[in-house]
Design a protein around this motif. Structure first.
Motif, PDB file in Angstrom:
ATOM      1  N   LEU A   1      26.601  29.519  49.436  1.00  0.00           N
ATOM      2  CA  LEU A   1      27.119  30.913  49.163  1.00  0.00           C
ATOM      3  C   LEU A   1      28.525  30.566  49.181  1.00  0.00           C
ATOM      4  O   LEU A   1      28.850  31.973  48.846  1.00  0.00           O
ATOM      5  CB  LEU A   1      26.631  30.926  50.772  1.00  0.00           C
ATOM      6  N   ALA A   2      28.895  29.587  49.374  1.00  0.00           N
ATOM      7  CA  ALA A   2      30.692  28.908  49.233  1.00  0.00           C
ATOM      8  C   ALA A   2      30.281  29.369  47.701  1.00  0.00           C
ATOM      9  O   ALA A   2      31.963  30.291  46.965  1.00  0.00           O
ATOM     10  CB  ALA A   2      31.256  27.584  49.302  1.00  0.00           C
ATOM     11  N   LEU A   3      29.855  29.226  47.075  1.00  0.00           N
ATOM     12  CA  LEU A   3      29.935  28.977  44.830  1.00  0.00           C
ATOM     13  C   LEU A   3      29.576  30.571  44.092  1.00  0.00           C
ATOM     14  O   LEU A   3      30.415  31.155  43.589  1.00  0.00           O
ATOM     15  CB  LEU A   3      29.179  28.239  44.753  1.00  0.00           C
ATOM     16  N   ALA A   4      28.714  31.540  45.110  1.00  0.00           N
ATOM     17  CA  ALA A   4      28.197  32.363  44.750  1.00  0.00           C
ATOM     18  C   ALA A   4      28.654  33.902  45.369  1.00  0.00           C
ATOM     19  O   ALA A   4      28.427  34.536  44.262  1.00  0.00           O
ATOM     20  CB  ALA A   4      26.313  32.599  45.160  1.00  0.00           C
ATOM     21  N   HIS A   5      29.629  33.646  46.072  1.00  0.00           N
ATOM     22  CA  HIS A   5      29.588  34.811  46.522  1.00  0.00           C
ATOM     23  C   HIS A   5      30.549  35.228  45.887  1.00  0.00           C
ATOM     24  O   HIS A   5      31.164  36.480  45.822  1.00  0.00           O
ATOM     25  CB  HIS A   5      30.977  34.898  47.712  1.00  0.00           C
ATOM     26  N   ASP A   6      31.247  34.971  44.955  1.00  0.00           N
ATOM     27  CA  ASP A   6      32.343  36.146  43.436  1.00  0.00           C
ATOM     28  C   ASP A   6      31.168  36.688  42.373  1.00  0.00           C
ATOM     29  O   ASP A   6      31.587  37.112  41.829  1.00  0.00           O
ATOM     30  CB  ASP A   6      33.502  35.420  43.347  1.00  0.00           C
ATOM     31  N   LEU A   7      30.064  35.786  42.223  1.00  0.00           N
ATOM     32  CA  LEU A   7      29.024  35.939  41.299  1.00  0.00           C
ATOM     33  C   LEU A   7      29.057  37.365  41.288  1.00  0.00           C
ATOM     34  O   LEU A   7      28.933  38.002  40.011  1.00  0.00           O
ATOM     35  CB  LEU A   7      28.038  35.039  41.010  1.00  0.00           C
ATOM     36  N   PRO A   8      28.653  37.903  42.414  1.00  0.00           N
ATOM     37  CA  PRO A   8      27.673  39.612  42.054  1.00  0.00           C
ATOM     38  C   PRO A   8      28.591  40.332  41.468  1.00  0.00           C
ATOM     39  O   PRO A   8      28.254  40.971  40.555  1.00  0.00           O
ATOM     40  CB  PRO A   8      27.235  39.754  43.698  1.00  0.00           C
ATOM     41  N   ALA A   9      30.163  40.351  41.498  1.00  0.00           N
ATOM     42  CA  ALA A   9      31.187  41.191  41.312  1.00  0.00           C
ATOM     43  C   ALA A   9      31.377  40.877  39.628  1.00  0.00           C
ATOM     44  O   ALA A   9      31.984  41.393  39.323  1.00  0.00           O
ATOM     45  CB  ALA A   9      32.463  41.331  42.038  1.00  0.00           C
ATOM     46  N   ILE A  10      31.797  39.559  39.106  1.00  0.00           N
ATOM     47  CA  ILE A  10      31.621  39.162  38.055  1.00  0.00           C
ATOM     48  C   ILE A  10      30.541  39.470  37.344  1.00  0.00           C
ATOM     49  O   ILE A  10      30.671  40.044  35.997  1.00  0.00           O
ATOM     50  CB  ILE A  10      31.969  37.164  38.012  1.00  0.00           C
ATOM     51  N   ALA A  11      29.557  39.609  37.881  1.00  0.00           N
ATOM     52  CA  ALA A  11      28.170  40.527  37.293  1.00  0.00           C
ATOM     53  C   ALA A  11      28.702  41.351  36.855  1.00  0.00           C
ATOM     54  O   ALA A  11      27.578  42.364  35.610  1.00  0.00           O
ATOM     55  CB  ALA A  11      26.940  39.932  37.935  1.00  0.00           C
ATOM     56  N   ALA A  12      28.866  41.802  38.146  1.00  0.00           N
ATOM     57  CA  ALA A  12      29.342  44.125  37.681  1.00  0.00           C
ATOM     58  C   ALA A  12      30.226  43.983  37.385  1.00  0.00           C
ATOM     59  O   ALA A  12      29.729  45.629  35.755  1.00  0.00           O
ATOM     60  CB  ALA A  12      29.734  44.885  38.793  1.00  0.00           C
ATOM     61  N   MET A  13      31.166  43.669  36.523  1.00  0.00           N
ATOM     62  CA  MET A  13      32.299  43.664  35.816  1.00  0.00           C
ATOM     63  C   MET A  13      32.370  43.033  34.893  1.00  0.00           C
ATOM     64  O   MET A  13      32.373  43.866  33.530  1.00  0.00           O
ATOM     65  CB  MET A  13      33.989  42.609  35.822  1.00  0.00           C
ATOM     66  N   SER A  14      31.168  42.973  34.404  1.00  0.00           N
ATOM     67  CA  SER A  14      30.471  42.106  33.251  1.00  0.00           C
ATOM     68  C   SER A  14      29.657  42.941  32.457  1.00  0.00           C
ATOM     69  O   SER A  14      28.781  43.132  31.631  1.00  0.00           O
ATOM     70  CB  SER A  14      30.412  40.385  32.399  1.00  0.00           C
ATOM     71  N   ARG A  15      29.369  43.747  32.966  1.00  0.00           N
ATOM     72  CA  ARG A  15      28.314  45.115  32.638  1.00  0.00           C
ATOM     73  C   ARG A  15      26.553  44.267  32.293  1.00  0.00           C
ATOM     74  O   ARG A  15      26.158  44.755  31.760  1.00  0.00           O
ATOM     75  CB  ARG A  15      27.878  45.984  31.913  1.00  0.00           C
ATOM     76  N   ASP A  16      26.664  43.366  33.426  1.00  0.00           N
ATOM     77  CA  ASP A  16      25.812  41.820  33.250  1.00  0.00           C
ATOM     78  C   ASP A  16      24.248  42.474  34.531  1.00  0.00           C
ATOM     79  O   ASP A  16      24.335  41.919  35.760  1.00  0.00           O
ATOM     80  CB  ASP A  16      25.595  40.509  33.577  1.00  0.00           C
ATOM     81  N   GLU A  17      23.627  43.725  34.388  1.00  0.00           N
ATOM     82  CA  GLU A  17      23.051  43.990  34.832  1.00  0.00           C
ATOM     83  C   GLU A  17      21.863  42.616  35.543  1.00  0.00           C
ATOM     84  O   GLU A  17      21.237  42.672  36.842  1.00  0.00           O
ATOM     85  CB  GLU A  17      21.627  45.225  34.707  1.00  0.00           C
ATOM     86  N   GLU A  18      21.251  42.141  34.616  1.00  0.00           N
ATOM     87  CA  GLU A  18      20.228  41.429  34.751  1.00  0.00           C
ATOM     88  C   GLU A  18      20.772  40.146  36.120  1.00  0.00           C
ATOM     89  O   GLU A  18      19.986  39.353  37.120  1.00  0.00           O
ATOM     90  CB  GLU A  18      19.438  40.536  33.653  1.00  0.00           C
ATOM     91  N   GLY A  19      21.933  39.765  35.548  1.00  0.00           N
ATOM     92  CA  GLY A  19      22.642  38.363  36.022  1.00  0.00           C
ATOM     93  C   GLY A  19      23.010  39.158  37.886  1.00  0.00           C
ATOM     94  O   GLY A  19      23.270  38.523  38.507  1.00  0.00           O
TER      95      GLY A  19
END
Length: 200
Positions: free
Chosen positions: A1-19
């Motif tokens: 969780l400590a590693l994953a908490h920023d990944l959704p925001a990064i994926a959204a900014m990159s427009r990576d819907e699958e990610g």
């Protein structure tokens, strides 16, 4: 969780819907596993705070996160507030959602928190978010400051208050005065260090 908490925001900014979908699903799975563990034994505030930040970030980013899970995390936090740290409070308040529920939980269990610096961090977080602090919480911290006798401990509280935002600074004026007054008195009351070679 400590590693994953920023990944959704990064994926959204990159427009990576699958990610975004993949990371949000992973986050939700980890939260559910943590909730399952909390049903059998007490969980420290650290993992709960990380889970709340990760889940709220995924929800804010538009991922497949469950808002009900966030409420469940808040529901199991009461038993973990006594051992909460400054970092735990900072992690909780990093949520991209409205932190009113987090602050409400913190106020409700404020007197249970053992570390006075954590209590000060809750006051500072509330001051930033709302521009004011809860009078009963402020009174509780001020009372604890009066009971401190170690100058180092008091100085740490003073240092935390110096980092406070100027927004609503007047709200903390009584506490600042109490801390500095107690620090002065505690320094005078402390026995001087014994020296084998006194000054000549």
């Amino acid at each position: 969780l400590a590693l994953a908490h920023d990944l959704p925001a990064i994926a959204a900014m990159s427009r990576d819907e699958e990610g975004l979908k993949s990371v949000s699903s992973l986050t939700q799975d980890l939260i559910e596993r943590l909730l399952a563990v909390s049903a059998e034994s007490e969980v420290r505030m650290g993992p709960l705070a990380q889970a709340y930040l990760a889940g709220s970030t995924a929800l804010h980013a538009g991922g497949a996160a469950d808002a009900a899970s966030l409420q469940k995390l808040l529901g199991v936090m009461p038993g973990s507030w006594p051992g909460a740290t400054v970092f735990d409070v900072q992690t909780l308040l990093r949520t991209p959602l409205d932190p009113k529920d987090v602050l409400a939980s913190a106020r409700k269990h404020f007197r249970d928190v053992r570390d006075i610096r954590t209590q000060v961090e809750i006051l500072l977080g509330e001051l930033v978010e709302t521009g004011k602090v809860d009078p009963s919480c402020l009174q509780a911290v001020t009372k604890r400051v009066g009971e401190l006798s170690d100058p180092k401990s008091i100085a740490k509280v003073d240092a935390a208050l110096r980092c406070a935002s100027q927004k609503g600074a007047d709200e903390l004026a009584p506490l600042r005065a109490a801390v500095r007054g107690r620090l002065f008195r505690a320094t005078l009351e402390r026995k001087p260090a014994w020296s084998r070679r006194p000054p000549r």
